[in-house]
Design a protein around this motif. Sequence first.
Motif, short mmCIF file in Angstrom:
data_model
loop_
_atom_site.label_atom_id
_atom_site.label_comp_id
_atom_site.label_asym_id
_atom_site.label_seq_id
_atom_site.Cartn_x
_atom_site.Cartn_y
_atom_site.Cartn_z
N UNK A 1 0.74 -1.04 -0.15
CA UNK A 1 0.39 -0.03 -0.09
C UNK A 1 1.00 1.23 -0.18
N UNK A 2 2.05 0.95 0.66
CA UNK A 2 2.88 2.13 0.47
C UNK A 2 3.16 2.53 -0.98
N UNK A 3 4.59 1.47 -1.77
CA UNK A 3 5.20 0.86 -3.19
C UNK A 3 3.65 2.10 -3.48
N UNK A 4 2.68 1.49 -3.10
CA UNK A 4 1.23 1.37 -4.78
C UNK A 4 0.49 2.41 -4.99
N UNK A 5 0.69 3.67 -4.55
CA UNK A 5 0.15 4.55 -3.99
C UNK A 5 -1.13 4.22 -4.98
N UNK A 6 -2.95 4.53 -4.71
CA UNK A 6 -3.68 4.48 -4.89
C UNK A 6 -4.53 2.73 -5.57
N UNK A 7 -3.85 1.69 -5.56
CA UNK A 7 -3.94 0.27 -5.33
C UNK A 7 -5.30 0.14 -4.47
N UNK A 8 -5.53 -0.90 -5.18
CA UNK A 8 -7.28 -1.42 -4.35
C UNK A 8 -6.55 -2.73 -4.27
N UNK A 9 -6.90 -2.27 -3.19
CA UNK A 9 -7.10 -3.97 -2.27
C UNK A 9 -8.65 -4.87 -2.22
N UNK A 10 -8.34 -6.23 -2.60
CA UNK A 10 -9.00 -7.46 -3.16
C UNK A 10 -8.99 -8.52 -2.60
N UNK B 1 8.23 -4.14 -6.07
CA UNK B 1 7.33 -3.05 -5.86
C UNK B 1 7.36 -1.42 -6.68
N UNK B 2 8.43 -1.12 -6.91
CA UNK B 2 8.96 -0.02 -7.35
C UNK B 2 9.27 -0.07 -8.93
N UNK B 3 9.25 -1.53 -9.23
CA UNK B 3 9.12 -1.73 -11.01
C UNK B 3 8.39 -1.60 -11.29
N UNK B 4 6.78 -2.17 -9.88
CA UNK B 4 5.33 -2.31 -11.16
C UNK B 4 5.20 -0.60 -10.81
N UNK B 5 5.07 0.31 -9.43
CA UNK B 5 4.67 1.63 -9.90
C UNK B 5 5.54 2.42 -10.84
N UNK B 6 6.64 2.21 -10.99
CA UNK B 6 6.70 2.68 -12.60
C UNK B 6 6.29 2.74 -13.96
N UNK B 7 6.05 1.16 -13.44
CA UNK B 7 5.14 0.85 -15.12
C UNK B 7 3.93 1.70 -15.24
#
Length: 119
Positions: free
Chosen positions: A28-37, A110-116
Motif C-alpha cells: 500500500x505504501x509502494x503502490x499508492x492508489x492500489x485497490x485491495x481485493x 514494487x518500485x518497478x511495478x509503480x514505475x510501469x
Amino acid sequence: MHSEVQLYFRKAKEEHLEDMHMLRTKILSALPGAKEGFEYGFPVYYMNGEPLVGYAGRQEGLMFYVMNPNIVAAYHEDLATRITGKTCIIIKENSQTSKQTILRCIDNMLTDLMNKHVM
C-alpha cells in the motif's frame, strides 16, 4: 481493509501474520492508489483494474505473488532458490538467500511495478 482480507488475516497461521501485515504495508505504501481485493483465494492488489501483486499463506510458507513474470525474472539471480513458478516468491530465508535479500528484492519489484503504471 477489504472484508475478505480481514477474514483471511483472522484465519491465517500465527507464524505468517507479522509478515502478512508487513507485506500489506509495503504494497500500500509502494503502490499508492492500489485497490485491495480478494481473488485466487488470497489478498490481491490492483491498479487500473489490473492485478499486480498478492500474498498467500501456504504450507511451504508465506508466498508473495507478482503477476508480471518479467519483473520476477529480473530478480532471478538474487532469488533463484526462493522463486517457485514464474510469479511466486517464498518469504522464508534459507542457506542461500537471506530474508533481508528477499525483502529488498520485493521492495524493488514494487518500485518497478509503480514505475510501469506511472509511465
